[in-house]
Design an enzyme around this catalytic site. Sequence first.
Site, mmCIF file in Angstrom:
data_model
loop_
_atom_site.group_PDB
_atom_site.id
_atom_site.type_symbol
_atom_site.label_atom_id
_atom_site.label_comp_id
_atom_site.label_asym_id
_atom_site.label_seq_id
_atom_site.Cartn_x
_atom_site.Cartn_y
_atom_site.Cartn_z
ATOM 1 N N ASP A 128 0.825 -1.204 0.000
ATOM 2 C CA ASP A 128 0.000 0.000 0.000
ATOM 3 C C ASP A 128 0.865 1.262 0.000
ATOM 4 O OD1 ASP A 128 -2.689 1.174 0.566
ATOM 5 O OD2 ASP A 128 -1.646 1.874 2.350
ATOM 6 N N GLU B 101 0.915 -0.327 -5.151
ATOM 7 C CA GLU B 101 -0.208 0.625 -5.183
ATOM 8 C C GLU B 101 0.430 2.005 -5.164
ATOM 9 O OE1 GLU B 101 -3.557 3.154 -3.539
ATOM 10 O OE2 GLU B 101 -1.802 2.611 -2.383
#
Length: 651
Positions: free
Chosen positions: A284, A326
Site C-alpha cells: 500500500d 499501489e
Amino acid sequence: MYEQISHSLLNEILDDLKPEIRRQDLRHFYTRLGANFYAIHNLFHHLYGRRDDFKEQMLKLVETLARQYIQRPEELEKLDIARENDHNWFLNQKWVGMALYSAGFADDLAGVADNTSYFQELGINLVHIMPILECPTGRSDGGYAVSNFRQIDSRVGKLEDLQRVSSEFRKRDILLTLDVVLNHTSDEHEWAQRAKAGEQKYQDYYYIFDNREIPDMFEQSMPEIFPETAPGNFTWDETLQKWVMTVFNDYQWDLNYSNPSVFIEMLDVILFWINQGADIIRLDAVAFLWKKMGTTCQNEREAHLLLQLMKDCCQVTAPGSLFIAEAIVAPVEITKYFGEDAIIAKECEIAYNATLMALLWDALATRNSKLLYQGLKSLPDKLERATWLNYVRCHDDIGLGFDDNDVRHVGYDPVAHRRFLVDFYTGAYEDSIASGVPFMRNEKTGDARIAGSLASLAGLETAIQSDDEHAIDIALNKIILMHSVIFSFGGLPLLYYGDEIATFNDHSYLDQPDKANDSRWIHRPKIDWERAEQRKKQGTVEYAVFSALKKMIAIRKETTAFADFNNRQLIECENPHIFSFIRYDHNRPSEQVLVICNFSEQPQRIKMEKFNTAGFGIYGQVSDLYTGKRPTEFDQQLVIQPCQFYWLTEY
Ligand code: GLC
C-alpha cells in the site's frame, strides 16, 4: 554476481547465524541467498551503510530471511520451485481478479471461504481481500490503519479462517492477495503506544519532532492527501507533546524507513503473510515510503531502493510470491515501480494501472478517445516479467491523475477539463446522469476527486429511477464496454466486488459518524445476496452485467493474444469516438484480436483500410469473439453500436 566484499561479509554472517538456524536444511535458501546477496548487500549498504551497527543489522536481516524460510510450509515451497521453473506464470491470460472487503462481501473471512463457488461461477481466480488486520474501531481508514500486523481483526475472523480461505483457494487454483500497509501504522499500534510512553527505540520508528521548525520546512513542498479531513502532514500528539508525521489521516503515523529496524520488521511482516498462503502482497502507498525535505516526499529514489531490497529478500525466502505496487501517481512515475533501468521487474511485478483507469473515465464522459490515446502513448512500456493491474473501479476514489501536457496536447485546459470531469460524474453537469459524489475537494488548489459505484457513475442508477429504457441500455453498455477494455488490454483485470451485479451507491455511511466525512464509503458496499440472486434471471440488470462479464472472462481465458507480453498495437482511426488496438500472440501469428470500442452514445462507422494496413485482414472472414457473429458492415465501413465493442478475429 560475485564480489569480494559482499562475499566475505556473507561468509561472516553465515558463521554468525544462530545454531538453531544453521542446523536446518537450508539448501534452496543458501542457493538463492548466494545469488541475491550482492544486490541485497549493495542496497542495504546504500540505505544504511553509514550506521555503526550496519553489520549487526545485516545479520538481523539474513536471520529474518532464514527464520521465515524455515517456517515456510512445504506445500508453498514446492509452489516456489514450480513458479521458478515457469517464471512468467502470472502473465498468462487465464488470471482474472476481484478485490473485496470480506465484511462487505460475506460478513467475514469464513463467509469468503464459504462463497468460493461464486468466484468460480464468474471465472475469478485471483481474489484480493482488502485489509484484514487488527485496526481500531472508527479510526481505521477502511483497515489501512493497522494496530497489529500479525493479528487478524476479530470482526473479520481468525487465523484459522484465513487458512481455510487459503486452502479452499489453492484447491481451486485461485490466487490469494493480501495487503501489507507499509507506509504507516495506526496510532494505536504497539510501536506508537511505546513511542508515546517515551521509549526512544520506538520513537525512532516514526518521524517525531519537538516543535514546528522541521514540520514547517517539510510542509513547504508536501502536498496534502486528505485536505478536507486531515489537512497538513503533521499531527500534534498530546501525550508526547510533540509533532508526528501523518501524511494520510491524523491517526496514521508514517513509519521512518531510514531506520533499518523498521525495514526488517516490515519485511518480516510481509514474509509472515506470504507464509500464511498469500500468493501476492499488495504494498500500500509505496510512493510515500521515503521522506526527503524539500520534495513532495513521493516517488523518491530511496523508496524504489527499499522496494528492490524487499523484492530481493522475498526472492530468497519465497520466490513464488509477487508484489503489487499501489502507487497512484503520475503516469511516468508509475512504471518506475516495476524497476528503473531494468529488463525484468526488480521491484513490484504488478502495478495498478491508474492511468488507464482515469483515461477510460475520461473517454466515457467526453465520448471521445483523444486523451485516452495520448495518455497511453505517453505511458512508458512496462518491463518484461511485469504486468499491469487493469481496473475500472476500486475501493478508492477516481483521481484524475493525467499528465497535464497530454491534456494540453489534445486541446483541453487541464484545470477546466478536470473541473468538467468532476462536474460530469457528480451530476452537476447538465448533460450527465452520472450520480457520483466529490471526494476531497481542496479549496486551496481547486482540486477534487470522484467517488461512486461503477453502476451509479455509468448512469444506471438515475436511468432506472427515471424508468428510461434507452438510458438503461446505454448505461449497461458502458459498464460492459469499460470491462471489455480491461479484459483485453493486456495485464491482470481486477473487478471490484459488487460491480458484477451493478451495485449502486450506498449512502448509509452518512449516518455513521466515523465514516460520514469520507465519501469513498459510498462505493464500499455490503453485498445484498438476495439482489445477487437476480444474476440468474434474464431481463434484470444484474443478469445483464453478470452474464456479460462471465462471458468475456471465459473468452479471455481462451484467447492467448490477451496474455501480457508487450503484444499490443494501438490503432488510431479518423473517428474520434473510437478506441482501438490489436492484440497478437508472438507464437501464433494468426491469433490476432482487433479490439474496437465506441465511446459515443450514437452508432459509429469506421473505414476498414486502417486495420488492413496494420495487418488485420478485415476483408477476409472476420467474426466477433464476443457475439460469435460477423460485425455489421455498411458501405465498406464497419458499424459499431452506441457504447459497444468488438473483439474481432479472423477465421
Ligand atoms: C491506499 C489505500 C487507501 C488508503 C491509503 C492510506 O491508498 O488504497 O484506501 O486510504 O492507502 O492508507
